[in-house]
Design an enzyme around this catalytic site. Sequence first.
Site, PDB file in Angstrom:
ATOM      1  N   ARG A 180       0.795  -1.232   0.000  1.00 54.33           N
ATOM      2  CA  ARG A 180       0.000   0.000   0.000  1.00 54.33           C
ATOM      3  C   ARG A 180       0.827   1.282   0.000  1.00 54.33           C
ATOM      4  NH1 ARG A 180      -2.409  -3.283  -1.579  1.00 54.33           N
ATOM      5  NH2 ARG A 180      -4.341  -4.240  -0.895  1.00 54.33           N
ATOM      6  N   SER A 233     -11.038  -0.839   2.917  1.00 51.36           N
ATOM      7  CA  SER A 233     -10.366  -1.298   4.146  1.00 51.36           C
ATOM      8  C   SER A 233      -9.771  -0.100   4.865  1.00 51.36           C
ATOM      9  CB  SER A 233      -9.247  -2.279   3.798  1.00 51.36           C
ATOM     10  OG  SER A 233      -9.813  -3.439   3.260  1.00 51.36           O
ATOM     11  N   GLU A 303      -4.906   2.581   6.759  1.00 49.35           N
ATOM     12  CA  GLU A 303      -4.535   2.606   5.338  1.00 49.35           C
ATOM     13  C   GLU A 303      -5.041   3.922   4.740  1.00 49.35           C
ATOM     14  OE1 GLU A 303      -5.523  -0.967   3.066  1.00 49.35           O
ATOM     15  OE2 GLU A 303      -6.109   0.307   1.379  1.00 49.35           O
TER      16      GLU A 303
HETATM   17  C1  LIG Z   1     -15.651   0.356  -1.630  1.00 50.49           C
HETATM   18  C2  LIG Z   1     -14.148   0.484  -1.669  1.00 50.49           C
HETATM   19  C3  LIG Z   1     -13.377  -0.620  -1.983  1.00 50.49           C
HETATM   20  C4  LIG Z   1     -11.978  -0.511  -2.020  1.00 50.49           C
HETATM   21  N1  LIG Z   1     -11.242  -1.620  -2.330  1.00 50.49           N
HETATM   22  C5  LIG Z   1      -9.897  -1.516  -2.376  1.00 50.49           C
HETATM   23  C6  LIG Z   1      -9.100  -2.662  -2.701  1.00 50.49           C
HETATM   24  O1  LIG Z   1      -9.596  -3.752  -2.960  1.00 50.49           O
HETATM   25  N2  LIG Z   1      -7.754  -2.514  -2.727  1.00 50.49           N
HETATM   26  C7  LIG Z   1      -7.145  -1.314  -2.462  1.00 50.49           C
HETATM   27  O2  LIG Z   1      -5.905  -1.234  -2.519  1.00 50.49           O
HETATM   28  N3  LIG Z   1      -7.875  -0.218  -2.148  1.00 50.49           N
HETATM   29  C8  LIG Z   1      -9.221  -0.290  -2.098  1.00 50.49           C
HETATM   30  N4  LIG Z   1      -9.960   0.813  -1.774  1.00 50.49           N
HETATM   31  C9  LIG Z   1      -9.267   2.074  -1.417  1.00 50.49           C
HETATM   32  C10 LIG Z   1      -9.055   3.041  -2.595  1.00 50.49           C
HETATM   33  O3  LIG Z   1     -10.088   2.915  -3.547  1.00 50.49           O
HETATM   34  C11 LIG Z   1      -7.707   2.853  -3.283  1.00 50.49           C
HETATM   35  O4  LIG Z   1      -6.627   3.045  -2.398  1.00 50.49           O
HETATM   36  C12 LIG Z   1      -7.570   3.830  -4.458  1.00 50.49           C
HETATM   37  O5  LIG Z   1      -6.538   3.414  -5.262  1.00 50.49           O
HETATM   38  C13 LIG Z   1      -7.337   5.276  -4.038  1.00 50.49           C
HETATM   39  O6  LIG Z   1      -7.450   6.079  -5.197  1.00 50.49           O
HETATM   40  P1  LIG Z   1      -8.043   7.558  -5.135  1.00 50.49           P
HETATM   41  O7  LIG Z   1      -7.912   8.154  -6.473  1.00 50.49           O
HETATM   42  O8  LIG Z   1      -9.402   7.549  -4.557  1.00 50.49           O
HETATM   43  O9  LIG Z   1      -7.011   8.233  -4.139  1.00 50.49           O
HETATM   44  P2  LIG Z   1      -7.320   9.307  -3.014  1.00 50.49           P
HETATM   45  O10 LIG Z   1      -8.114   8.662  -1.928  1.00 50.49           O
HETATM   46  O11 LIG Z   1      -7.866  10.538  -3.609  1.00 50.49           O
HETATM   47  O12 LIG Z   1      -5.844   9.581  -2.484  1.00 50.49           O
HETATM   48  C14 LIG Z   1      -5.129   8.556  -1.820  1.00 50.49           C
HETATM   49  C15 LIG Z   1      -3.665   8.994  -1.695  1.00 50.49           C
HETATM   50  O13 LIG Z   1      -3.086   9.054  -2.988  1.00 50.49           O
HETATM   51  C16 LIG Z   1      -2.539  10.352  -3.224  1.00 50.49           C
HETATM   52  N5  LIG Z   1      -2.761  10.677  -4.629  1.00 50.49           N
HETATM   53  C17 LIG Z   1      -3.933  10.694  -5.306  1.00 50.49           C
HETATM   54  N6  LIG Z   1      -3.727  11.027  -6.589  1.00 50.49           N
HETATM   55  C18 LIG Z   1      -2.393  11.236  -6.726  1.00 50.49           C
HETATM   56  C19 LIG Z   1      -1.554  11.636  -7.811  1.00 50.49           C
HETATM   57  N7  LIG Z   1      -2.036  11.887  -9.026  1.00 50.49           N
HETATM   58  N8  LIG Z   1      -0.220  11.774  -7.576  1.00 50.49           N
HETATM   59  C20 LIG Z   1       0.304  11.523  -6.349  1.00 50.49           C
HETATM   60  N9  LIG Z   1      -0.433  11.150  -5.282  1.00 50.49           N
HETATM   61  C21 LIG Z   1      -1.770  11.006  -5.476  1.00 50.49           C
HETATM   62  C22 LIG Z   1      -3.298  11.288  -2.287  1.00 50.49           C
HETATM   63  O14 LIG Z   1      -2.533  12.449  -1.975  1.00 50.49           O
HETATM   64  C23 LIG Z   1      -3.501  10.383  -1.082  1.00 50.49           C
HETATM   65  O15 LIG Z   1      -2.336  10.362  -0.284  1.00 50.49           O
HETATM   66  C24 LIG Z   1     -11.360   0.731  -1.734  1.00 50.49           C
HETATM   67  C25 LIG Z   1     -12.154   1.851  -1.427  1.00 50.49           C
HETATM   68  C26 LIG Z   1     -13.529   1.733  -1.393  1.00 50.49           C
HETATM   69  C27 LIG Z   1     -14.349   2.945  -1.058  1.00 50.49           C
END
Ligand SMILES: Cc1cc2nc3c(=O)[nH]c(=O)nc-3n(C[C@H](O)[C@H](O)[C@H](O)COP(=O)(O)OP(=O)(O)OC[C@H]3O[C@@H](n4cnc5c(N)ncnc54)[C@H](O)[C@@H]3O)c2cc1C
Length: 313
Positions: A180, A233, A303
């Site tokens: 992660r 998670s 996380e």
């Molecule tokens: C229903 C549900 C199911 C999920 N299942 C999983 C799963 O199976 N596996 C898993 O790993 N995660 C899961 N997640 C968590 C999440 O979806 C992932 O971690 C996802 O990849 C985060 O992406 P985001 O664009 O929403 O990031 P954000 O939540 O917007 O940001 C997360 C982090 O990434 C950084 N970030 C975002 N964009 C950039 C960029 N362009 N450059 C640099 N840093 C950046 C942000 O600053 C922050 O620190 C789940 C979430 C939900 C709600």
Amino acid sequence: MNERQLGRLAAAGLAELRFDAPMAEYCTLRAGGKVAALIEVANLEELRRVLALLAEEEIKFLIVGRGSNLLVVDSGYSGAIIRLKGEFNTIALQECNEIATIIKVGAGCALGKLVSWCSGQGLAGLEFLVGIPGSVGGAVRMNAGAWGQEIGARLEAIELIDRQGKLRQIPFSGLRLSYRTLDLAEGRIDNTIITAALFSLKTDREEDIRSRCAAYLERRKGKQPAGVASAGSFFKNPPDDFAGRLIEVAGLKGTSCGAAMISPVHGNFLVNTGGASATDILTLMEQVQAAVFAQFAIKLEPEVRIIQENDSP
Ligand SMILES: Cc1cc2nc3c(=O)[nH]c(=O)nc-3n(C[C@H](O)[C@H](O)[C@H](O)COP(=O)(O)OP(=O)(O)OC[C@H]3O[C@@H](n4cnc5c(N)ncnc54)[C@H](O)[C@@H]3O)c2cc1C
């Protein structure tokens, strides 16, 4: 942000600028405080212009994706938050040879769109991402994974831009991937924004790719709460164990604090049952950490990225 900084932003002619933006509208947890300025940028030129302005005015900022893994504390964040859209949502074929097909994907692209595009092109390797509601940038930064696979393993390279507006491509060998998280061999990735990711994929029959996606979605349905606000998670799994198992054995499923609750379906999902504050969620988080530590002597680490006043990218 002070009056002068707010005034400079307001006068900069930015296409998508929102002051005092409630982050609950931009996070899947549907909770959290306000951010002084939310700036959505549609292309590299605009991003460079915004970064230059923020540097000149010494405005701190953070980058967010689709907010599916973050929570802003109720007291808010007095800097700027940048989101990528427009050209950052594009997907393009880059190179095709007998070993692999390389595609380049903008960091703002939704994982769902990417998985579906790959299926249509007969490109396999990213099916396990189906059902994760993040962006490519967020998923790469978090090294998102599911069912024993991680997005980092499919990377060929990433493109990132630093605070000075310098764009660089970092090959896979320059990346340090772990559970992660992603870092750079040369140092911390924190001061940069990922603008695109290049993936190395294999060709396969479209129907086989789609059936793997359907199977992954089906597995998700049975195991995770549906139709309720969450960040997936909430805690990282400790080595050789599962946070959800520890929380369940500690008898915490269904425990609530205000409108935040530990899902009765999955112990590692902290859900917002409607109108939860970030404080409700964070108080519940601390209660879980204390109870799990008392019973198993294991400290659960969130996380979810918790954004506080003194954070920077
Ligand atoms: C229903 C549900 C199911 C999920 N299942 C999983 C799963 O199976 N596996 C898993 O790993 N995660 C899961 N997640 C968590 C999440 O979806 C992932 O971690 C996802 O990849 C985060 O992406 P985001 O664009 O929403 O990031 P954000 O939540 O917007 O940001 C997360 C982090 O990434 C950084 N970030 C975002 N964009 C950039 C960029 N362009 N450059 C640099 N840093 C950046 C942000 O600053 C922050 O620190 C789940 C979430 C939900 C709600």
